[in-house]
Scaffold this motif. Structure first.
Motif, short mmCIF file in Angstrom:
data_model
loop_
_atom_site.label_atom_id
_atom_site.label_comp_id
_atom_site.label_asym_id
_atom_site.label_seq_id
_atom_site.Cartn_x
_atom_site.Cartn_y
_atom_site.Cartn_z
N LYS A 215 36.01 49.24 41.59
CA LYS A 215 35.93 49.19 43.05
C LYS A 215 36.17 47.75 43.50
N PRO A 216 36.64 47.57 44.74
CA PRO A 216 36.94 48.62 45.72
C PRO A 216 38.29 49.27 45.45
N VAL A 217 38.38 50.55 45.84
CA VAL A 217 39.63 51.29 45.77
C VAL A 217 39.87 51.95 47.12
N ASP A 218 41.08 52.42 47.28
CA ASP A 218 41.47 53.12 48.51
C ASP A 218 42.17 54.39 48.09
N VAL B 258 33.33 40.25 40.33
CA VAL B 258 34.07 39.65 39.23
C VAL B 258 33.88 40.44 37.93
N GLU B 259 32.67 40.96 37.72
CA GLU B 259 32.41 41.70 36.48
C GLU B 259 33.24 42.98 36.41
N ILE B 260 33.39 43.67 37.53
CA ILE B 260 34.18 44.91 37.55
C ILE B 260 35.66 44.60 37.31
N ILE B 261 36.15 43.52 37.93
CA ILE B 261 37.54 43.13 37.71
C ILE B 261 37.76 42.72 36.26
N HIS B 262 36.82 41.98 35.70
CA HIS B 262 36.89 41.57 34.30
C HIS B 262 36.97 42.80 33.39
N ALA B 263 36.15 43.82 33.66
CA ALA B 263 36.16 45.03 32.83
C ALA B 263 37.51 45.72 32.88
N GLU B 264 38.11 45.80 34.06
CA GLU B 264 39.43 46.43 34.19
C GLU B 264 40.48 45.64 33.43
N HIS C 146 50.71 41.13 38.46
CA HIS C 146 51.54 41.77 39.47
C HIS C 146 51.16 41.24 40.85
N GLN C 147 52.18 40.87 41.62
CA GLN C 147 51.99 40.30 42.96
C GLN C 147 51.11 39.04 42.93
N HIS C 148 51.10 38.38 41.77
CA HIS C 148 50.40 37.09 41.59
C HIS C 148 48.90 37.21 41.80
N ALA C 149 48.34 38.41 41.62
CA ALA C 149 46.92 38.60 41.89
C ALA C 149 46.04 37.78 40.95
N GLN C 150 46.56 37.39 39.79
CA GLN C 150 45.76 36.58 38.86
C GLN C 150 45.37 35.23 39.45
N LEU C 151 46.07 34.81 40.52
CA LEU C 151 45.79 33.51 41.15
C LEU C 151 44.75 33.59 42.25
N PHE C 152 44.38 34.82 42.67
CA PHE C 152 43.51 34.97 43.82
C PHE C 152 42.09 34.47 43.51
N PRO C 153 41.39 33.95 44.51
CA PRO C 153 39.99 33.58 44.30
C PRO C 153 39.18 34.76 43.75
N VAL D 162 39.37 36.73 41.47
CA VAL D 162 40.19 37.41 40.47
C VAL D 162 40.52 36.45 39.34
N ARG D 163 40.86 35.20 39.67
CA ARG D 163 41.25 34.25 38.63
C ARG D 163 40.10 33.97 37.66
N ASP D 164 38.87 34.02 38.15
CA ASP D 164 37.73 33.81 37.26
C ASP D 164 37.65 34.93 36.22
N ALA D 165 37.78 36.17 36.70
CA ALA D 165 37.75 37.33 35.80
C ALA D 165 38.94 37.32 34.86
N PHE D 166 40.10 36.97 35.40
CA PHE D 166 41.34 36.95 34.62
C PHE D 166 41.26 35.97 33.47
N LEU D 167 40.88 34.74 33.76
CA LEU D 167 40.83 33.73 32.72
C LEU D 167 39.77 34.04 31.67
N ALA D 168 38.65 34.60 32.10
CA ALA D 168 37.61 34.98 31.14
C ALA D 168 38.10 36.08 30.21
N ALA D 169 38.82 37.05 30.76
CA ALA D 169 39.33 38.16 29.95
C ALA D 169 40.37 37.68 28.94
N VAL D 170 41.28 36.81 29.40
CA VAL D 170 42.31 36.28 28.49
C VAL D 170 41.65 35.47 27.37
N LYS D 171 40.69 34.63 27.73
CA LYS D 171 40.00 33.82 26.74
C LYS D 171 39.34 34.68 25.68
#
Length: 280
Positions: free
Chosen positions: A85-88, A109-115, A137-144, A146-155
């Motif tokens: 979440k959130p979803v539409d 951030v935790e939900i985004i990290h899990a996804e 996609h659509q550069h979402a990895q750069l968003f506030p 989101v980038r925290d979850a993204f970098l943690a997941a990649v690491k």
């Protein structure tokens, strides 16, 4: 390095997995040596076993080709995790709404990290290894947020992968004429700081953002993209053949065929040469 030696860049085709026509065009360009990277959308409708095997075969004919994960968190695609979440309507939010919520610090951030961990796991399972790099996609990895979850997941899941930042190296006055790219410059500054702090490698420069709706001359754009790129930069592109699946999912259609036509043309290799860059 000798000043006359070519600088190696990554010419990356986004969206492998979005449709059969896009997949076919990307594989063809990889085999011809006109691309040396593609990022795979594991939530896409066209990323089954056969499409993965075909991409691996094409990349095998171009051993310098990198295969990355195109993490996806925006509509019209669906999460791989049940409780995202959130979803539409069961879909991810449109990118503008996701960015707005991130700026307001209202994302989980935790939900985004899990996804993202599930998308990374899906790539690993499909390809038998972690991705060479990870972008969004659509550069979402750069968003506030989101980038925290993204970098943690990649690491955690792909510690040897590099990640894509979208900032340019040109002087400010040269960047003001491209509003979309200017936004990426701003978002990427903080992303680079966080990636460096986490010990995650990222591309030195970036090019490829433009207003697709205006359907400009892609050859002329590429000339500008390649100018003065530092070693290790990424040039993003979106070649493809239009099919019904693509039309149903993405507004970027006919321009993909124009990108493919230029990249396959005899005009492209001399442009690389005159700019002293190589995909080899």
């Amino acid at each position: 390095m000798n000043g006359d030696a070519p600088r190696r860049i990554w010419l990356c085709a986004d969206d492998y997995g979005i449709s059969p026509g896009v997949n076919r065009a990307i594989r063809d360009l990889i085999e011809r040596g006109r691309l040396n990277a593609t990022s795979v959308m594991m939530v896409g409708p066209s990323i089954g076993r056969d499409e993965v095997a075909s991409l691996q075969t094409s990349a095998g004919k171009n051993p310098r080709c990198a295969i990355g994960l195109h993490t996806t968190l925006t509509a019209p695609f669906r999460p791989l995790t049940m409780h995202f979440k959130p979803v539409d309507g069961g879909l991810f939010l449109p990118f503008a709404k996701l960015l707005r919520l991130g700026l307001m610090r209202r994302l989980d951030v935790e939900i985004i990290h899990a996804e993202l961990m599930v998308q990374l796991s899906a790539f690993d399972e499909a390809f038998g290894r972690p991705p060479d790099f990870v972008d969004g996609h659509q550069h979402a990895q750069l968003f506030p947020q989101v980038r925290d979850a993204f970098l943690a997941a990649v690491k955690e899941a792909a510690p040897n992968a590099w990640v894509r930042q979208g900032g340019r190296r040109a002087p400010l006055m040269q960047r003001l004429g491209a509003p979309k790219a200017l936004v990426l410059d701003s978002l990427s500054a903080r992303f680079r700081t966080l990636a460096a702090r986490a010990g995650i490698a990222f591309n030195s420069g970036f090019a490829g953002a433009y207003d697709f709706s205006k359907q400009p001359d892609f050859g002329a754009l590429m000339k500008g993209f390649l100018a003065d790129l530092p070693e290790g930069s990424v040039v993003m592109c979106h070649p493809g053949f239009v099919d019904d699946t693509l039309v149903a999912l993405d507004p970027l259609t006919g321009q993909r065929e124009k990108e493919y036509a230029f990249l396959i043309s005899e005009d492209f290799p001399p442009l690389l040469a005159v700019n002293k860059v190589t995909l080899g």
